[in-house]
Scaffold this active site. Sequence first.
Site, PDB file in Angstrom:
ATOM      1  N   LYS A 139       0.892  -1.241   0.000  1.00  0.00           N
ATOM      2  CA  LYS A 139      -0.065   0.133   0.001  1.00  0.00           C
ATOM      3  C   LYS A 139       0.791   1.096   0.111  1.00  0.00           C
ATOM      4  CE  LYS A 139      -4.094  -1.430   2.791  1.00  0.00           C
ATOM      5  NZ  LYS A 139      -4.837  -1.218   3.999  1.00  0.00           N
ATOM      6  N   ARG A 140       1.995   1.391   0.888  1.00  0.00           N
ATOM      7  CA  ARG A 140       2.605   2.405   0.983  1.00  0.00           C
ATOM      8  C   ARG A 140       3.441   2.868  -0.187  1.00  0.00           C
ATOM      9  NH1 ARG A 140       5.283   0.834   6.999  1.00  0.00           N
ATOM     10  NH2 ARG A 140       3.418   0.778   8.223  1.00  0.00           N
TER      11      ARG A 140
END
Length: 479
Positions: A251-252
């Site tokens: 996600k990051r």
Amino acid sequence: MEVRTRFAPSPTGYMHVGNLRTALYTYLIAKKNGGKFILRIEDTDQGRYVDGAVDLIYRTMKETGLLWDEGPDVGGDYGPYIQSERRGLYMEYAKELIEKGAAYYCFCQKGDAEEEAPSDSKIPNKYDGRCSRLSKEEVEANLKAGKPFVIRQKIPAEGSTTFRDEIYGEITVDNSELDDQILIKTDGLPTYNFANVVDDHLMNITHVVRGKEYLSSAPKYNLLYEAFGWEIPKYIHCAPVMKDAQNKLSKRNGDASYEDLIKKGYLKDAVLNYIALLGWAPKGEREKFTLEEMVEAFDLAGISKSPAIFDPEKLAWLNGEYIKALEPDAFYEMALSRMQEAVHSPAVDLKALAALLQGRCQTLDDIGGHIDFFDELPDYDIALYTHKKMKTNSENSLESLKATLPVLEAVEDWNQEKIHEALFDLIAKLEVKNGLILWPLRTALSGKAFTPGGGVELAYLLGKEETLRRIQKGIEKLS
């Protein structure tokens, strides 16, 4: 015993590929065994809570067909199914562990653990357990004084802990490598690790599916189960999904989520099918499965210990197979908005265009690039007229277009059948191969090396007036 599995996401953002794979495998295990699939929302980390994330979880799972038997919105016998609504019960269980000598109050401030961590510890900043050595009187005095505290698990100082994973087998860890993890935070909420154990027990969860990164936490979970005297569920730890050999999908890092893939023109069934194959190898050569077929074929023995590489090309190929298998009307409905974005002429028959596109697109986003020449002929290089297989070059292409122009001018009823008839009569009259006439026509009409459909189909879709105009333009470029 009834098989009961749970998917327990945290509402911290979009549903990434790894999340969806966990949900899918959890669902498949339950349905394969005629069991129940439970959805539980783990929102105890309020600092990372993202508004709208719960609705996104619901929407993604419903779209992909991963329907839950129990959960926050449908209820069940073991609710509430949102952890923040269960906050009152975790402290009771933590205090029970304290009474059993398996946990303790910790009054240290953040950073104390770092100051006193043994230099030879395998865990960076491992807490040294100083508060576990406080006397009962000291603990009571601190509590009476209102001193902030957390509750930590008390790990045995010696010995080892063994646990079994359905994928990796038996794993033994020295207790000296484990830290006294926090169970209850200063705000009274449980940590993810503690709430998981309590909730899984209270909800009678029999199989726990999670990422391989939680293997290191499994011994601590087992020690908690043993301290309570509870039955330990079966663990299924899955190797990560990787972007490449060095980097995990994350996600990051902004890697594709389920929603991103749908927006890029992938079909939900194809995405779910592909995600199933990221770490699971079905028996035989088959790769295309409906969700019902996955339930039938799924087997834990097919889950790999090795990381899976997310291959966009493989996903695109599989998506293309799903597009080809659609009913023509279904593909037309899916493709319509993208066709309308690329083609603005009301004269173009979009249903006929969709029929040409369906077998040539790997994603719906491919549509625009295939048909962007309909509105306006691009300024193309005449090198496109040279085609080794068709035996065409600039010189004979010019002659072909000059021969084709009056033939098409004479076509009165402008439809594919009449256009085809006129062109093939010309081919027969000239006694040449089809490509010698059709390749220059296709090039003149599109200005591209690859098109959905050949010269006949493109001429019909463009209409008589535009077809003749583009042939004349081709003659000018080649002259």
